[in-house]
Motif scaffolding. Structure first.
Motif, PDB file in Angstrom:
ATOM      1  N   GLU A   1       0.823  -1.207   0.000  1.00 31.67           N
ATOM      2  CA  GLU A   1       0.000   0.000   0.000  1.00 31.67           C
ATOM      3  C   GLU A   1       0.857   1.256   0.000  1.00 31.67           C
ATOM      4  O   GLU A   1       0.602   2.199  -0.755  1.00 31.67           O
ATOM      5  CB  GLU A   1      -0.921   0.012   1.226  1.00 31.67           C
ATOM      6  N   LEU A   2       1.887   1.249   0.824  1.00 25.96           N
ATOM      7  CA  LEU A   2       2.774   2.407   0.914  1.00 25.96           C
ATOM      8  C   LEU A   2       3.502   2.633  -0.403  1.00 25.96           C
ATOM      9  O   LEU A   2       3.632   3.766  -0.872  1.00 25.96           O
ATOM     10  CB  LEU A   2       3.771   2.197   2.063  1.00 25.96           C
ATOM     11  N   GLY A   3       3.940   1.565  -1.036  1.00 25.35           N
ATOM     12  CA  GLY A   3       4.595   1.674  -2.337  1.00 25.35           C
ATOM     13  C   GLY A   3       3.681   2.241  -3.407  1.00 25.35           C
ATOM     14  O   GLY A   3       4.132   2.894  -4.343  1.00 25.35           O
ATOM     15  N   ALA A   4       2.378   2.012  -3.253  1.00 25.88           N
ATOM     16  CA  ALA A   4       1.414   2.512  -4.239  1.00 25.88           C
ATOM     17  C   ALA A   4       1.094   3.993  -4.060  1.00 25.88           C
ATOM     18  O   ALA A   4       0.752   4.669  -5.021  1.00 25.88           O
ATOM     19  CB  ALA A   4       0.122   1.702  -4.165  1.00 25.88           C
ATOM     20  N   VAL A   5       1.216   4.510  -2.834  1.00 24.76           N
ATOM     21  CA  VAL A   5       0.811   5.892  -2.598  1.00 24.76           C
ATOM     22  C   VAL A   5       1.963   6.863  -2.376  1.00 24.76           C
ATOM     23  O   VAL A   5       1.812   8.055  -2.606  1.00 24.76           O
ATOM     24  CB  VAL A   5      -0.189   6.001  -1.414  1.00 24.76           C
ATOM     25  N   ALA A   6       3.096   6.372  -1.927  1.00 24.24           N
ATOM     26  CA  ALA A   6       4.233   7.266  -1.650  1.00 24.24           C
ATOM     27  C   ALA A   6       4.944   7.645  -2.945  1.00 24.24           C
ATOM     28  O   ALA A   6       4.910   6.905  -3.927  1.00 24.24           O
ATOM     29  CB  ALA A   6       5.213   6.587  -0.694  1.00 24.24           C
ATOM     30  N   VAL A   7       5.582   8.783  -2.909  1.00 22.59           N
ATOM     31  CA  VAL A   7       6.341   9.242  -4.077  1.00 22.59           C
ATOM     32  C   VAL A   7       7.638   8.445  -4.209  1.00 22.59           C
ATOM     33  O   VAL A   7       8.191   8.324  -5.283  1.00 22.59           O
ATOM     34  CB  VAL A   7       6.624  10.767  -3.981  1.00 22.59           C
ATOM     35  N   VAL A   8       8.080   7.855  -3.116  1.00 19.00           N
ATOM     36  CA  VAL A   8       9.269   7.002  -3.129  1.00 19.00           C
ATOM     37  C   VAL A   8       8.996   5.803  -4.024  1.00 19.00           C
ATOM     38  O   VAL A   8       7.893   5.262  -4.032  1.00 19.00           O
ATOM     39  CB  VAL A   8       9.583   6.507  -1.698  1.00 19.00           C
ATOM     40  N   SER A   9       9.988   5.360  -4.769  1.00 19.63           N
ATOM     41  CA  SER A   9       9.792   4.204  -5.647  1.00 19.63           C
ATOM     42  C   SER A   9       9.455   2.977  -4.816  1.00 19.63           C
ATOM     43  O   SER A   9       9.872   2.847  -3.665  1.00 19.63           O
ATOM     44  CB  SER A   9      11.053   3.936  -6.476  1.00 19.63           C
ATOM     45  N   ARG A  10       8.698   2.072  -5.421  1.00 19.92           N
ATOM     46  CA  ARG A  10       8.293   0.852  -4.711  1.00 19.92           C
ATOM     47  C   ARG A  10       9.492   0.055  -4.229  1.00 19.92           C
ATOM     48  O   ARG A  10       9.455  -0.565  -3.183  1.00 19.92           O
ATOM     49  CB  ARG A  10       7.421  -0.008  -5.612  1.00 19.92           C
TER      50      ARG A  10
ATOM     51  N   VAL B   1      13.425   2.766   3.022  1.00 17.88           N
ATOM     52  CA  VAL B   1      13.080   4.003   3.724  1.00 17.88           C
ATOM     53  C   VAL B   1      12.364   3.666   5.034  1.00 17.88           C
ATOM     54  O   VAL B   1      12.659   4.263   6.076  1.00 17.88           O
ATOM     55  CB  VAL B   1      12.226   4.938   2.828  1.00 17.88           C
ATOM     56  N   VAL B   2      11.458   2.707   5.003  1.00 16.31           N
ATOM     57  CA  VAL B   2      10.774   2.299   6.238  1.00 16.31           C
ATOM     58  C   VAL B   2      11.786   1.754   7.240  1.00 16.31           C
ATOM     59  O   VAL B   2      11.707   2.071   8.438  1.00 16.31           O
ATOM     60  CB  VAL B   2       9.637   1.293   5.954  1.00 16.31           C
ATOM     61  N   ASP B   3      12.756   0.960   6.795  1.00 16.32           N
ATOM     62  CA  ASP B   3      13.802   0.460   7.698  1.00 16.32           C
ATOM     63  C   ASP B   3      14.539   1.626   8.371  1.00 16.32           C
ATOM     64  O   ASP B   3      14.809   1.583   9.576  1.00 16.32           O
ATOM     65  CB  ASP B   3      14.809  -0.410   6.946  1.00 16.32           C
ATOM     66  N   GLU B   4      14.846   2.662   7.594  1.00 18.55           N
ATOM     67  CA  GLU B   4      15.531   3.843   8.140  1.00 18.55           C
ATOM     68  C   GLU B   4      14.646   4.557   9.162  1.00 18.55           C
ATOM     69  O   GLU B   4      15.119   4.984  10.218  1.00 18.55           O
ATOM     70  CB  GLU B   4      15.909   4.810   7.019  1.00 18.55           C
ATOM     71  N   LEU B   5      13.354   4.658   8.858  1.00 21.81           N
ATOM     72  CA  LEU B   5      12.416   5.317   9.766  1.00 21.81           C
ATOM     73  C   LEU B   5      12.222   4.515  11.048  1.00 21.81           C
ATOM     74  O   LEU B   5      12.072   5.090  12.133  1.00 21.81           O
ATOM     75  CB  LEU B   5      11.076   5.546   9.057  1.00 21.81           C
ATOM     76  N   VAL B   6      12.225   3.191  10.939  1.00 24.30           N
ATOM     77  CA  VAL B   6      12.134   2.331  12.122  1.00 24.30           C
ATOM     78  C   VAL B   6      13.356   2.552  13.004  1.00 24.30           C
ATOM     79  O   VAL B   6      13.243   2.740  14.222  1.00 24.30           O
ATOM     80  CB  VAL B   6      11.994   0.843  11.721  1.00 24.30           C
ATOM     81  N   LYS B   7      14.520   2.570  12.380  1.00 25.26           N
ATOM     82  CA  LYS B   7      15.775   2.781  13.129  1.00 25.26           C
ATOM     83  C   LYS B   7      15.774   4.135  13.843  1.00 25.26           C
ATOM     84  O   LYS B   7      16.289   4.262  14.950  1.00 25.26           O
ATOM     85  CB  LYS B   7      16.969   2.685  12.173  1.00 25.26           C
ATOM     86  N   ALA B   8      15.133   5.139  13.224  1.00 25.85           N
ATOM     87  CA  ALA B   8      15.061   6.479  13.816  1.00 25.85           C
ATOM     88  C   ALA B   8      13.927   6.605  14.833  1.00 25.85           C
ATOM     89  O   ALA B   8      13.777   7.653  15.475  1.00 25.85           O
ATOM     90  CB  ALA B   8      14.880   7.514  12.705  1.00 25.85           C
ATOM     91  N   GLY B   9      13.105   5.542  14.977  1.00 20.39           N
ATOM     92  CA  GLY B   9      12.014   5.557  15.939  1.00 20.39           C
ATOM     93  C   GLY B   9      10.774   6.310  15.472  1.00 20.39           C
ATOM     94  O   GLY B   9       9.892   6.602  16.275  1.00 20.39           O
ATOM     95  N   LEU B  10      10.699   6.591  14.180  1.00 21.68           N
ATOM     96  CA  LEU B  10       9.573   7.367  13.647  1.00 21.68           C
ATOM     97  C   LEU B  10       8.452   6.488  13.111  1.00 21.68           C
ATOM     98  O   LEU B  10       7.319   6.938  12.944  1.00 21.68           O
ATOM     99  CB  LEU B  10      10.066   8.320  12.556  1.00 21.68           C
ATOM    100  N   VAL B  11       8.768   5.231  12.841  1.00 19.51           N
ATOM    101  CA  VAL B  11       7.819   4.244  12.329  1.00 19.51           C
ATOM    102  C   VAL B  11       8.115   2.933  13.035  1.00 19.51           C
ATOM    103  O   VAL B  11       9.252   2.674  13.432  1.00 19.51           O
ATOM    104  CB  VAL B  11       7.981   4.088  10.792  1.00 19.51           C
ATOM    105  N   GLU B  12       7.096   2.109  13.195  1.00 22.34           N
ATOM    106  CA  GLU B  12       7.310   0.757  13.710  1.00 22.34           C
ATOM    107  C   GLU B  12       6.665  -0.236  12.761  1.00 22.34           C
ATOM    108  O   GLU B  12       5.730   0.101  12.038  1.00 22.34           O
ATOM    109  CB  GLU B  12       6.741   0.611  15.123  1.00 22.34           C
TER     110      GLU B  12
END
Length: 151
Positions: free
Chosen positions: A54-63, A69-80
């Motif tokens: 779903e995220l790959g379909a709506v985000a501007v970031v390539s699938r 990017v999610v892995d980076e956000l998890v590491k930064a504590g911004l996403v789980e």
């Protein structure tokens, strides 16, 4: 104006402005534009979570980059990552309170950058026309692409 002028203009504006917005977000908030985009999409999603598909379909970031990017956000504590009870092979990316706070803090910088670098250079009618035309192209594309959105 020939039919490729609009396309060429879109590509040139994108190439010129995306790095500027990225630089401004990183300088002011330590937040790359790709992170901002993913956080924004998660913030507006039901339950503030989406599967990678779903995220790959709506985000501007390539699938192909969305998982990284999610892995980076998890590491930064911004996403789980949260297990998907409907499909044990997948997980949700879920916005954390820290991610929401970071998005909220960066939003004025992002919106001011859009105004300064993009919309301030056109009339309100021109901005409406650009949004309408690009929306029409996007809807035509979306009608031909089938991506399961289990929201």
């Amino acid at each position: 104006m020939d039919s490729t002028a609009a396309w060429a203009g879109l590509l040139k504006v994108h190439a010129a402005l995306v790095p500027l917005l990225d630089q401004e977000l990183q300088a002011a908030h330590g937040l790359p534009l790709t992170w901002y985009d993913v956080l924004l999409e998660l913030n507006t999603a039901p339950g503030r979570q989406l599967t990678m598909t779903e995220l790959g379909a709506v985000a501007v970031v390539s699938r192909s980059r969305v998982s990284r990017v999610v892995d980076e956000l998890v590491k930064a504590g911004l996403v789980e990552r949260v297990p998907n009870p409907a499909d044990r092979r997948s997980a949700f990316a879920k916005l954390t309170p820290a991610g929401r706070a970071r998005l909220k803090a960066a939003a004025p910088t992002y919106l001011a950058g859009i105004e300064r670098h993009f919309t301030s250079h056109m009339t309100k009618a021109e901005a409406t026309t650009v949004a309408s035309a690009l929306g029409k192209v996007l809807r035509a594309h979306e009608a031909t692409v089938v991506v399961p959105l289990g929201r």
